[in-house]
Write an enzyme that holds these catalytic residues in place. Structure first.
Site, PDB file in Angstrom:
ATOM      1  N   GLU A 164       0.792  -1.223   0.000  1.00  6.91           N
ATOM      2  CA  GLU A 164       0.000   0.000   0.000  1.00  6.91           C
ATOM      3  C   GLU A 164       0.832   1.284   0.000  1.00  6.91           C
ATOM      4  OE1 GLU A 164      -2.871  -0.241   3.176  1.00  6.91           O
ATOM      5  OE2 GLU A 164      -3.931  -1.883   2.207  1.00  6.91           O
ATOM      6  N   GLU A 347      -5.431  -8.420   0.775  1.00  3.62           N
ATOM      7  CA  GLU A 347      -6.021  -8.107   2.091  1.00  3.62           C
ATOM      8  C   GLU A 347      -7.502  -7.853   1.929  1.00  3.62           C
ATOM      9  OE1 GLU A 347      -4.280  -4.969   4.489  1.00  3.62           O
ATOM     10  OE2 GLU A 347      -2.253  -5.629   3.934  1.00  3.62           O
TER      11      GLU A 347
HETATM   12  C1  BGC Z   1      -2.854  -2.442   6.072  1.00  9.59           C
HETATM   13  C2  BGC Z   1      -2.828  -3.294   7.320  1.00  9.59           C
HETATM   14  C3  BGC Z   1      -3.905  -2.808   8.276  1.00  9.59           C
HETATM   15  C4  BGC Z   1      -5.250  -2.953   7.606  1.00  9.59           C
HETATM   16  C5  BGC Z   1      -6.435  -2.552   8.465  1.00  9.59           C
HETATM   17  C6  BGC Z   1      -4.223  -2.125   5.565  1.00  9.59           C
HETATM   18  O1  BGC Z   1      -4.253  -0.813   5.113  1.00  9.59           O
HETATM   19  O2  BGC Z   1      -2.044  -3.013   5.072  1.00  9.59           O
HETATM   20  O3  BGC Z   1      -1.562  -3.222   7.891  1.00  9.59           O
HETATM   21  O4  BGC Z   1      -3.872  -3.481   9.496  1.00  9.59           O
HETATM   22  O5  BGC Z   1      -5.267  -2.140   6.469  1.00  9.59           O
HETATM   23  O6  BGC Z   1      -6.404  -1.194   8.757  1.00  9.59           O
END
Ligand code: BGC
Length: 437
Positions: A164, A347
């Site tokens: 990111e 993610e």
């Molecule tokens: C990040 C994680 C974070 C998740 C939830 C993402 O932007 O890569 O490190 O914990 O979001 O906020």
């Protein structure tokens, strides 16, 4: 849940500073997050990642949780300050030894190691030399990628250069709510370009050391335009360019879009070719869409963010919008066509206030509903022709959620921080049944 294509990668993700703890063990150097978390008022509960989930010492237990979950892949990140405590010089063997043990344990458990090289924990010494505002950090990053792949390149199954870069630029350098806490607004553009340059140089360094595929993990948020004036449309376009295109257009060979803050003086001859080094997979991190309308007069921003009504909300107050994931995947496909490599959702997840009941069980039906909806959205995108080849839940464990400290729980596994006891939640069993199927 409908069936996914054979070979679809089922995984979970974590990152080093959020779970490892042991920040001064075996010669790890300080990172910008160690520094930032110690500054008064930065982290809501005043905590740091000093201990986090103590994964550094409990990785074998956590690998057993992954094996029990039946996932085919585990995405973790490598802490640059373990490999190069000052961000330069030869590899620090004791730091790499930890990842060597982790990777061997994963392979023995039948789980593919997927390693991210930079999940925001820049060595503090590099920050003192200007951090990502300094072009030299890109070269340092490629050197670190080379040292890491020299040790792990034969066993890591997918390399992810950056996590990111948009969030690291905007929260870390634009508005200062993440480390290193700079408030440069649109003067943060060099951080975008130097991260992307580091990515491109690291792709070349990795190719020289490993035959495994290489990716980057970008954050995306489909824009929901609120209002219907030309000014609202212009605001939505500006935000979309910044969040969704600034880091993807140049990666896929299109050069930079017309985005707020873009400073051509930062871009040297030949850079765009380096940035566009072919990648094998595009990592997509998705949490929610963003409502945008025209700004008030005199605003320093060319857009205004507005809360989106009509959605359930997570403990972070983020709207639960699985349709946004489908929309985003289709949009990537439409926008980039044949230039879009296979996509993996690197993610996807949600925070809820999960508390063990009297029997010690943690029931999290909202998370199950969240994952169910988002996986169905992925399936719809695949059916519509988008090449999506994997899905990673954020996160395996409840962990240290950056500026929110320990107050937000994203895990399939509950962590009781005082005792470090791990308790799989009901979502863990749900995801296990799906991944095994
Ligand atoms: C990040 C994680 C974070 C998740 C939830 C993402 O932007 O890569 O490190 O914990 O979001 O906020």
């Amino acid at each position: 849940m409908p069936d996914f294509p054979t070979g679809f990668r089922w995984g979970v993700s974590t990152s080093a500073y959020q779970i490892e703890g042991a920040t001064t063990v075996d010669g790890r150097g300080p990172s910008i997050w160690d520094t930032f978390a110690r500054e008064p008022g930065r982290i809501v509960d005043g905590s740091t990642g000093d201990e986090a989930c103590d994964h550094y010492h409990r990785h074998a237990e956590d690998t057993a949780l992954l094996a029990g979950l039946g996932v085919s892949a585990y995405r973790f990140s490598i802490a640059w300050p373990r490999v190069q405590p000052t961000g330069a010089g030869p590899a620090h063997t004791a730091g790499l030894d930890f990842y060597d043990r982790l990777v061997d344990g994963l392979l023995a458990a039948g789980v593919d190691p997927v390693a991210t090289l930079f999940h925001w924990d820049l060595p503090q010494a590099l920050e003192e030399a200007g951090g990502w505002l300094n072009r030299d950090t890109a070269a340092r990053f490629a050197e670190y990628a080379d040292l890491t792949a020299a040790r792990l390149g034969d066993r890591v199954k997918l390399w992810i250069t950056l996590n990111e870069p948009f969030i690291h630029m905007s929260l870390g350098h634009g508005i200062g709510t993440h480390a290193p806490g700079r408030m440069l607004l649109f003067d943060a553009f060099p951080v975008a370009h130097h991260q992307l340059l580091g990515h491109g140089l690291a792709v070349d360094a990795l190719r020289a050391r490993t035959a495994s595929p290489v990716a980057i993990a970008n954050n995306y948020s489909p824009v929901r335009q609120v209002g219907d004036t030309d000014a609202d449309r212009a605001a939505a376009q500006a935000y979309d360019a910044l969040h969704n295109r600034l880091f993807t257009d140049p990666l896929l060979g299109r050069g930079y879009p017309d985005a707020p803050g873009l400073d051509p003086a930062v871009i040297h001859d030949g850079d765009l070719d380096v940035l566009a080094a072919p990648i094998d997979v595009l990592g997509v991190n998705y949490y929610n869409p963003t409502g945008i309308r025209a700004p008030e007069e005199g605003s320093p921003l060319p857009f205004e963010m507005v809360p989106l009504d009509g959605y359930p909300r997570t403990a972070f107050d983020w709207p639960v919008a699985p349709d946004g994931l489908r929309e985003l995947l289709l949009q990537l496909h439409d926008r980039y066509g044949d230039a879009l490599p296979p996509v993996q959702v690197t993610e996807s997840g949600c925070a809820y206030d999960d508390v063990p009941d009297a029997q010690g069980r943690v029931d999290d039906p909202e998370r199950i509903a969240y994952l169910d909806g988002h996986l169905r959205a992925v399936h719809e995108a695949i059916t519509a022709g988008v090449p999506v080849t994997g899905y990673f839940v954020w996160s395996l464990l409840d962990n240290w959620e950056w500026a929110e400290g320990f107050t937000k729980r994203f895990g399939l596994v509950h962590v009781d921080y005082p005792t470090q006891r791990r308790t799989p939640k009901s979502s863990y069993a749900w995801f296990r049944d799906l991944a095994r199927r």
